[in-house]
Design a protein around this motif. Structure first.
Motif, PDB file in Angstrom:
ATOM      1  N   ASP A 128       2.793 -44.897  -5.810  1.00 34.75           N
ATOM      2  CA  ASP A 128       2.953 -44.236  -5.853  1.00 34.75           C
ATOM      3  C   ASP A 128       1.046 -43.313  -5.879  1.00 34.75           C
ATOM      4  O   ASP A 128       0.498 -41.974  -5.074  1.00 34.75           O
ATOM      5  CB  ASP A 128       3.443 -42.855  -6.763  1.00 34.75           C
ATOM      6  CG  ASP A 128       3.191 -42.931  -8.106  1.00 34.75           C
ATOM      7  OD1 ASP A 128       2.529 -43.738  -8.862  1.00 34.75           O
ATOM      8  OD2 ASP A 128       3.890 -42.274  -8.811  1.00 34.75           O
ATOM      9  N   LYS A 129       0.478 -44.614  -6.891  1.00 32.84           N
ATOM     10  CA  LYS A 129      -1.379 -44.051  -7.500  1.00 32.84           C
ATOM     11  C   LYS A 129      -2.161 -44.594  -5.789  1.00 32.84           C
ATOM     12  O   LYS A 129      -2.682 -44.620  -5.494  1.00 32.84           O
ATOM     13  CB  LYS A 129      -1.214 -44.389  -8.470  1.00 32.84           C
ATOM     14  CG  LYS A 129      -0.842 -44.102  -9.520  1.00 32.84           C
ATOM     15  CD  LYS A 129      -0.953 -43.965 -10.660  1.00 32.84           C
ATOM     16  CE  LYS A 129      -0.918 -44.259 -11.794  1.00 32.84           C
ATOM     17  NZ  LYS A 129      -0.804 -44.695 -13.227  1.00 32.84           N
ATOM     18  N   THR A 130      -1.405 -45.752  -5.448  1.00 30.66           N
ATOM     19  CA  THR A 130      -2.173 -46.781  -4.471  1.00 30.66           C
ATOM     20  C   THR A 130      -2.281 -46.494  -2.819  1.00 30.66           C
ATOM     21  O   THR A 130      -2.859 -46.346  -1.882  1.00 30.66           O
ATOM     22  CB  THR A 130      -1.507 -48.308  -4.850  1.00 30.66           C
ATOM     23  OG1 THR A 130      -1.959 -48.370  -5.816  1.00 30.66           O
ATOM     24  CG2 THR A 130      -2.913 -49.016  -3.815  1.00 30.66           C
ATOM     25  N   GLY A 179      -0.618 -54.141  -4.359  1.00 32.26           N
ATOM     26  CA  GLY A 179       1.267 -54.441  -3.862  1.00 32.26           C
ATOM     27  C   GLY A 179       2.198 -55.969  -4.630  1.00 32.26           C
ATOM     28  O   GLY A 179       0.912 -56.269  -4.381  1.00 32.26           O
ATOM     29  N   ILE A 180       3.586 -54.865  -3.858  1.00 30.72           N
ATOM     30  CA  ILE A 180       3.983 -56.082  -4.433  1.00 30.72           C
ATOM     31  C   ILE A 180       4.595 -56.310  -3.034  1.00 30.72           C
ATOM     32  O   ILE A 180       4.897 -55.908  -1.909  1.00 30.72           O
ATOM     33  CB  ILE A 180       5.129 -55.835  -5.473  1.00 30.72           C
ATOM     34  CG1 ILE A 180       4.517 -55.906  -6.618  1.00 30.72           C
ATOM     35  CG2 ILE A 180       6.672 -56.615  -5.050  1.00 30.72           C
ATOM     36  CD1 ILE A 180       4.672 -54.227  -7.540  1.00 30.72           C
ATOM     37  N   GLN A 212       3.925 -55.037 -13.326  1.00 36.55           N
ATOM     38  CA  GLN A 212       2.686 -55.889 -13.320  1.00 36.55           C
ATOM     39  C   GLN A 212       1.776 -55.317 -12.709  1.00 36.55           C
ATOM     40  O   GLN A 212       0.641 -55.257 -12.804  1.00 36.55           O
ATOM     41  CB  GLN A 212       3.136 -57.647 -12.837  1.00 36.55           C
ATOM     42  CG  GLN A 212       3.533 -57.959 -13.600  1.00 36.55           C
ATOM     43  CD  GLN A 212       3.626 -58.962 -13.315  1.00 36.55           C
ATOM     44  OE1 GLN A 212       3.034 -60.102 -13.496  1.00 36.55           O
ATOM     45  NE2 GLN A 212       5.593 -60.098 -13.894  1.00 36.55           N
ATOM     46  N   VAL A 213       1.613 -54.158 -11.915  1.00 33.58           N
ATOM     47  CA  VAL A 213       0.617 -53.078 -10.783  1.00 33.58           C
ATOM     48  C   VAL A 213       0.520 -52.226 -10.980  1.00 33.58           C
ATOM     49  O   VAL A 213      -0.309 -51.700 -11.721  1.00 33.58           O
ATOM     50  CB  VAL A 213       1.924 -52.926  -9.761  1.00 33.58           C
ATOM     51  CG1 VAL A 213       0.927 -52.460  -8.540  1.00 33.58           C
ATOM     52  CG2 VAL A 213       1.636 -54.892  -8.772  1.00 33.58           C
ATOM     53  N   GLY A 214       1.489 -51.445 -11.949  1.00 34.56           N
ATOM     54  CA  GLY A 214       1.724 -50.442 -12.846  1.00 34.56           C
ATOM     55  C   GLY A 214       1.993 -49.317 -10.978  1.00 34.56           C
ATOM     56  O   GLY A 214       1.625 -48.892 -10.450  1.00 34.56           O
ATOM     57  N   GLY A 215       2.283 -47.660 -12.241  1.00 37.34           N
ATOM     58  CA  GLY A 215       2.997 -46.861 -11.322  1.00 37.34           C
ATOM     59  C   GLY A 215       4.623 -46.280 -10.462  1.00 37.34           C
ATOM     60  O   GLY A 215       4.632 -47.420 -11.055  1.00 37.34           O
ATOM     61  N   ASN A 216       4.226 -45.633 -10.337  1.00 34.42           N
ATOM     62  CA  ASN A 216       5.457 -45.691  -9.781  1.00 34.42           C
ATOM     63  C   ASN A 216       6.369 -45.963  -8.330  1.00 34.42           C
ATOM     64  O   ASN A 216       5.248 -45.714  -7.736  1.00 34.42           O
ATOM     65  CB  ASN A 216       6.016 -43.802 -10.177  1.00 34.42           C
ATOM     66  CG  ASN A 216       7.677 -44.118  -9.362  1.00 34.42           C
ATOM     67  OD1 ASN A 216       8.973 -44.676 -10.125  1.00 34.42           O
ATOM     68  ND2 ASN A 216       7.982 -42.665  -8.523  1.00 34.42           N
TER      69      ASN A 216
END
Length: 266
Positions: A45-47, A108-109, A182-186
């Motif tokens: 949600d941050k990216t 991203g993943i 490992q990326v952070g955020g929801n």
């Protein structure tokens, strides 16, 4: 019988002795060169707001976060096992919000699943170890072979940036939490207006191995001599031209370096 030679003082001749050890024996292996087309990249949600506002994007680097491996026996085909693998990739992108402005780095993943079938033999022995003590369950299961996946970081071959209708994406339902952190955020319930798709070139080696008792020394590397029959669909012509990087999986020995130096100095 194994050849051995007793050591005597002041005896400078070389000797060789075979000893019995526990080791992982490779029963079967295959090498793969896969072209993975249009893998969706999921953002937190941050990216995602940065991706939605970007005028253009560029893929900088892709690396493997983790590989989840599961081994199951193949029914009616004794000694053969299916190896199910899910690869998780960390995708680093450069997002350009407008022409001529500095890029914003985004992560991203993405993920991809595949299956290969290899021969792993059969074993019914039950092994108990003294290391775990008597009160705990110290039995070591030997019925199933151990699957080992070797991989080098993939090559990013292409990157697509597309508009999508207003919707809610929930990649958290398919991406494990330990991967998302490992990326952070929801990663759940993220509002998406633009999506990113990448095409990757992936090199892997999959091996089925068991613990066995064997005699050493052993002189040769076990290099796979076949490719699995897995297909990802339409071929990627550019990726086909890249040779399998076997030296990344099996580094050269010291003697090979000496041979190269000797030939150059000679």
């Amino acid at each position: 019988m194994a050849e051995s030679k007793a050591f005597r003082p002041n005896d400078c001749t070389c000797f060789k002795e075979a000893v019995c050890i526990d080791a992982e024996r490779i029963y079967d292996s295959c090498s793969d060169k896969d072209c993975l087309e249009d893998l969706q990249v999921f953002f937190s949600d941050k990216t995602q707001p940065i991706i939605d506002k970007a005028a253009s994007i560029k893929c900088k680097k892709v690396k493997v976060i983790n590989v989840c491996v599961d081994v199951e026996s193949v029914p009616f085909n004794k000694g053969f096992y299916s190896v199910d693998m899910t690869f998780y990739f960390l995708v680093e992108l450069s997002a350009y919000l407008s022409p001529g402005t500095p890029a914003v780095n985004c992560c991203g993943i993405s993920y991809f699943s595949k299956k290969v079938i290899l021969y792993g033999s059969e074993a019914n022995a039950r092994v108990f170890s003294s290391h775990s003590g008597c009160c705990s369950n110290n039995e070591q299961m030997t019925a199933m072979p151990n699957a080992v996946v070797q991989i080098v970081d993939p090559i990013c071959l292409a990157c697509r940036y597309v508009e999508c209708p207003a919707k809610t994406c929930c990649p958290g339902s398919v991406i494990p939490c330990q991967i998302c952190t490992q990326v952070g955020g929801n990663f759940q319930d993220v509002q998406v207006s633009k999506e990113v798709y990448i095409t990757l070139g992936l090199f892997t080696i999959v091996q089925l191995q068991r613990k066995v008792q064997m005699m050493i020394p052993a002189y040769d590397f076990c290099i796979p001599d076949k490719e699995s029959e897995y297909s990802t669909g339409d071929p990627c012509e550019m990726f086909k031209k890249i040779q399998f990087p076997m030296e990344d999986f099996f580094p050269p020995r010291l003697s090979e370096f000496r041979d190269d130096c000797g030939s150059q100095n000679g």
